[in-house]
Design an enzyme around this catalytic site. Structure first.
Site, PDB file in Angstrom:
ATOM      1  N   CYS A   1       0.877  -1.172   0.000  1.00 24.69           N
ATOM      2  CA  CYS A   1       0.000   0.000   0.000  1.00 24.69           C
ATOM      3  C   CYS A   1       0.912   1.219   0.000  1.00 24.69           C
ATOM      4  CB  CYS A   1      -0.978  -0.027   1.174  1.00 24.69           C
ATOM      5  SG  CYS A   1      -0.204  -0.021   2.805  1.00 24.69           S
TER       6      CYS A   1
ATOM      7  N   ASN B   1       2.517   1.211   4.159  1.00 25.59           N
ATOM      8  CA  ASN B   1       2.777  -0.051   4.872  1.00 25.59           C
ATOM      9  C   ASN B   1       2.540   0.115   6.380  1.00 25.59           C
ATOM     10  OD1 ASN B   1       5.485  -2.377   5.557  1.00 25.59           O
ATOM     11  ND2 ASN B   1       3.390  -2.854   5.032  1.00 25.59           N
TER      12      ASN B   1
ATOM     13  N   CYS C   1      -1.149   0.816   7.420  1.00 22.89           N
ATOM     14  CA  CYS C   1      -2.575   0.534   7.659  1.00 22.89           C
ATOM     15  C   CYS C   1      -3.042  -0.690   6.861  1.00 22.89           C
ATOM     16  CB  CYS C   1      -3.441   1.735   7.294  1.00 22.89           C
ATOM     17  SG  CYS C   1      -3.033   3.244   8.198  1.00 22.89           S
ATOM     18  N   ARG C   2      -3.178  -0.539   5.549  1.00 20.15           N
ATOM     19  CA  ARG C   2      -3.835  -1.574   4.746  1.00 20.15           C
ATOM     20  C   ARG C   2      -2.983  -2.818   4.509  1.00 20.15           C
ATOM     21  NH1 ARG C   2      -5.201   2.364  -0.056  1.00 20.15           N
ATOM     22  NH2 ARG C   2      -3.196   3.149   0.702  1.00 20.15           N
ATOM     23  N   SER C   3      -1.749  -2.653   4.025  1.00 22.90           N
ATOM     24  CA  SER C   3      -0.983  -3.860   3.683  1.00 22.90           C
ATOM     25  C   SER C   3      -0.552  -4.672   4.907  1.00 22.90           C
ATOM     26  CB  SER C   3       0.199  -3.552   2.751  1.00 22.90           C
ATOM     27  OG  SER C   3       1.114  -2.657   3.319  1.00 22.90           O
TER      28      SER C   3
ATOM     29  N   ASP D   1      -7.755   4.294   1.364  1.00 28.09           N
ATOM     30  CA  ASP D   1      -6.755   4.633   2.380  1.00 28.09           C
ATOM     31  C   ASP D   1      -7.446   5.175   3.634  1.00 28.09           C
ATOM     32  OD1 ASP D   1      -4.632   5.530   3.816  1.00 28.09           O
ATOM     33  OD2 ASP D   1      -3.742   6.716   2.201  1.00 28.09           O
TER      34      ASP D   1
END
Ligand code: 4NP
Length: 153
Positions: free
Chosen positions: A8, A11, A13-15, A124
């Site tokens: 993301c 690196n 939050c999402r990934s 995001d």
């Protein structure tokens, strides 16, 4: 053995959430030895740090531990080291194309279209409140089981 890199922007939050949910799911299924996985960010802002506290809190509320994860930035080597690089949104995919070395062996795909067959991004959540983090978690948590199923073939 299939190797997967979730990416993301930060690196944080999402990934890392995707990495932690993936790890939990393949471990529960007893197929962890069929995969190698990691996560990374296109940007370097959070390198060396633990994931975003709100992302960690949200995942923990669903029984997913991501305290051990540390942010790193994607590099050219990753395009040779992983079979599949999975981004979260269109900006991520543009960012990947921009740094993809020639002769890259990795396939680059976006998570929700690849796993769920829906033309949807994982937005995001950075800077938003807990409900947004919950929505992010829910979408990732929905996508990971069909992703694993697809990869197991
Ligand atoms: P992520 O969220 O890509 O889901 O980790 C972000 C985290 C930090 C930043 C951007 C996105 N940032 O600009 O610092």
């Amino acid at each position: 053995m299939t190797s997967i890199l979730f990416i993301c922007l930060g690196n944080t939050c999402r990934s890392p959430t995707a990495e932690a949910v993936f790890r939990s799911h393949v471990t529960k299924l007893g197929v962890a030895d069929r995969f190698r996985w990691d996560s990374a960010g296109l940007g370097s802002w959070h390198v060396g740090n633990q994931p975003n506290p709100e992302a960690v809190r949200t995942a923990a509320g669903h029984g997913i531990d991501m305290n051990d994860l540390i942010s790193r930035q994607i590099g050219a080597d990753d395009f040779h080291a992983f079979d599949l690089i999975i981004g979260m949104d269109h900006d991520n995919m543009v960012g990947l194309e921009a740094i993809k070395p020639s002769g890259s062996g990795a396939e680059t795909v976006m998570l929700v279209p690849y796993a769920l067959g829906r033309e949807e991004i994982v937005p995001d959540p950075y800077g938003f409140g807990p409900e947004v983090y919950e929505n992010t978690f829910a979408l990732i948590n929905e996508a990971i089981p069909p992703l694993v199923e697809r990869l197991l073939g």
